[in-house]
Design an enzyme around this catalytic site. Sequence first.
Site, PDB file in Angstrom:
ATOM      1  N   TYR A   1      -9.679  -7.975   6.997  1.00  0.00           N
ATOM      2  CA  TYR A   1      -9.887  -7.670   5.536  1.00  0.00           C
ATOM      3  C   TYR A   1     -10.916  -6.482   5.159  1.00  0.00           C
ATOM      4  CZ  TYR A   1     -11.893  -8.677   0.858  1.00  0.00           C
ATOM      5  OH  TYR A   1     -12.318  -8.796  -0.329  1.00  0.00           O
TER       6      TYR A   1
ATOM      7  N   GLU B   1      -9.117  -3.624  -2.648  1.00  0.00           N
ATOM      8  CA  GLU B   1      -9.074  -4.519  -1.771  1.00  0.00           C
ATOM      9  C   GLU B   1      -7.650  -4.515  -0.870  1.00  0.00           C
ATOM     10  OE1 GLU B   1     -10.589  -9.146  -2.226  1.00  0.00           O
ATOM     11  OE2 GLU B   1      -8.306  -8.650  -2.592  1.00  0.00           O
TER      12      GLU B   1
END
Lengths: 294, 420
Positions: free
Chosen positions: B139, B227
């Site tokens: 992530y 993101e």
Amino acid sequence: MAVLVDQNTRLLVQGIGTEGANHMRRSIAYGTNVVAAIHPRRGGEQQDGVPIFTTVDHAVRDTGANVSIIFVPAPGAADAILEATAAKIPLVVCITEGIPVLDMVTVKRALLGSGTTLIGPNCPGVITPGTKTRVGIMPGDVFLPGGVGVVSRSGTLVYEVVAQLTDLGIGQSTCIGVGGDPIIGTRQVEAIRMLNEDPGTKAIVMVGEIGGSAEQEAAVYIKEKVKKPVVAFIAGATAPAGRRMGHAGAIISGEDGKAENKKAALRAAGAYVSDSPAEIGSTMKRALQERGLL
Amino acid sequence: MKLHEYQARDILAQNGVAVTRGSVASTPAEARRIAEELGGKVVVKAQIHAGGRGKGRLVSASETAAMYQALTTDAANNSGQVRGARVGGVRLADSAAEAEAAAAAILGKYLVSIQTGHEGKLVKNVLVAEQADIAKEYYLSIIVDGTVGGHLIIASAEGGQEIEAVAATNPDAIIRMPVNPVSGWQPYVGRTLAQRLGLAGDQGDQVAKLAQGLYKAALATDASLVEINPLALLADGRVAAVDAKLTIDDNAIYRHKDLEALRDKDEEDPLEVMAQDLGVANFIKLDGNIGCVVNGAGLAMATMDTIKLAGGEPANFLDIGTVNDPQRVVSALKVILEDPSVKAILVNIFGGMARVDIIAQGVVDAHRQMKIDVPVVVRLIGTNLAEGEKLIEESKLPLIRATGLAEAAKKAVQAANHAA
């Protein structure tokens, strides 16, 4: 006694469009000493008896202004804050809403070590009713001189809290709207520290809201350092997660952002937490009575 | 302002972020052509703003509400479906023909996921990208953070799932690294990040370069969030973004005319779009029956809280801001009245910058300009109250008056219950 603004305040107004001029008049009528106004093309003129300068530097040299309030529209607001900082004005209050957050990243760094304190942006300003000093946009007539300091992320909630306090005969020392943006000059915890160290403030109201972790920061300080009663309210307990509720800061993301967690942190720090925004005044009355302060 | 995945991918790629190969298609034939170029083995992904696409379901417009109900009320309907499954909005295809069929099954349908709401989202485009052969998922994101006063990198070696879940169960697995805004990106930031993610050598270099590109993209677009989840270490040793999300600071859009063109109004609530077009910027549709007109975001949230405490449900969040024109109040009431579930309206104004007389004039004008057949509770206080009171008195309109906040909420709840 008070914090940030008082009888020694010599106010400068940056941005005298409709709103700036309107609130400058109201501050003068309230009793505030307004010494200069800034307009890039109206230097040498006057606005409601206040001399106009084209630059902050010139205004400070001529008038000894020591507080600036900024109404400049968002695209030019960061420049206005930096201009006031360069002119070494100790306190700058920025009312402007909608400043890009990356502009505030630059401003925040430029303020480090500058000697200038910034309140806001996107805030209602600062008011000390006892000395009739209004550096903001708040309706002056709801305020009453006294000993309760108010700190809030939201402007209109300052008025709401103050109206409740005044109705109960509880006056205010200084009320500080720190602003609703993610990056602000003075965070809640710093404003609470100022009020905690002020001998003229005997109790503190803190109005927070969902999003971010400013209330948890404040709770840590309150637990360690604050002996004065603190009443807290967190707006947005019923707001749906993930939606931005007007203030860019007010978006629930992560556990710290939730109202219930903020309230729990403040309760654990010894604060009186009011679940209803309509009962902040009465909660303060109870707190003052319990501590023998009323 | 949110962007679509394919738009975010383009911006990331332009800033030096490695993304999986792929491109956007609006017809099955286009999807087929792209799949052929990519060698046939592809993933076809519905392009909507809401998340949960892989676990969502594709239905016709008339079936969205029932599907949303099924997805949200019974968790079992929402489990068992994993990313890449063949029923949701993200589908794997092993040939160009399969890709064409997948695109045909997705395009023009409504995708309902737990994040879309009961109306679902019409799928107008699909992203056709190479099927990533993933060795490990990570992530990586960059946000602008209030506490650090600048950009903050958030990363984890446990990617591919909700980062909130990782944060809750294993907070130590979340890496947080601020980027100093004065020095900007320096090589040490990338090196440190790579080491903490457990990537060394060439892969460490790749992730460092990719993260720098992410930072560049965030700066260039005034993004409040960029993101990548998952960021993938592929079987062939490449590190690449398999998904991309980018949110632009609404306050900065004025200086990005090119990005403004990427706005997809179909993704926004129609009432919220109408509100924006009428100059009522801070409006959010909610599920209750009491319409709210309030000034200030904090007071607007507090008004919603008070309505809930009085046993009611707000129909919207609305911060009318500083009003210089009564017509803005008329517009706000018009937007609220568009919602058929509204049974009562609460106008709660504490004038500071906003002036009570202008709000009062707006409420009066609204009654003259349109038919308002729901009860309106008005609580006015603050700047120019006397002038506002006079306007309300002289209008002789059947407005329900209140002075305190709790009283106003109680009266609005009573009025809504009475009307319902």
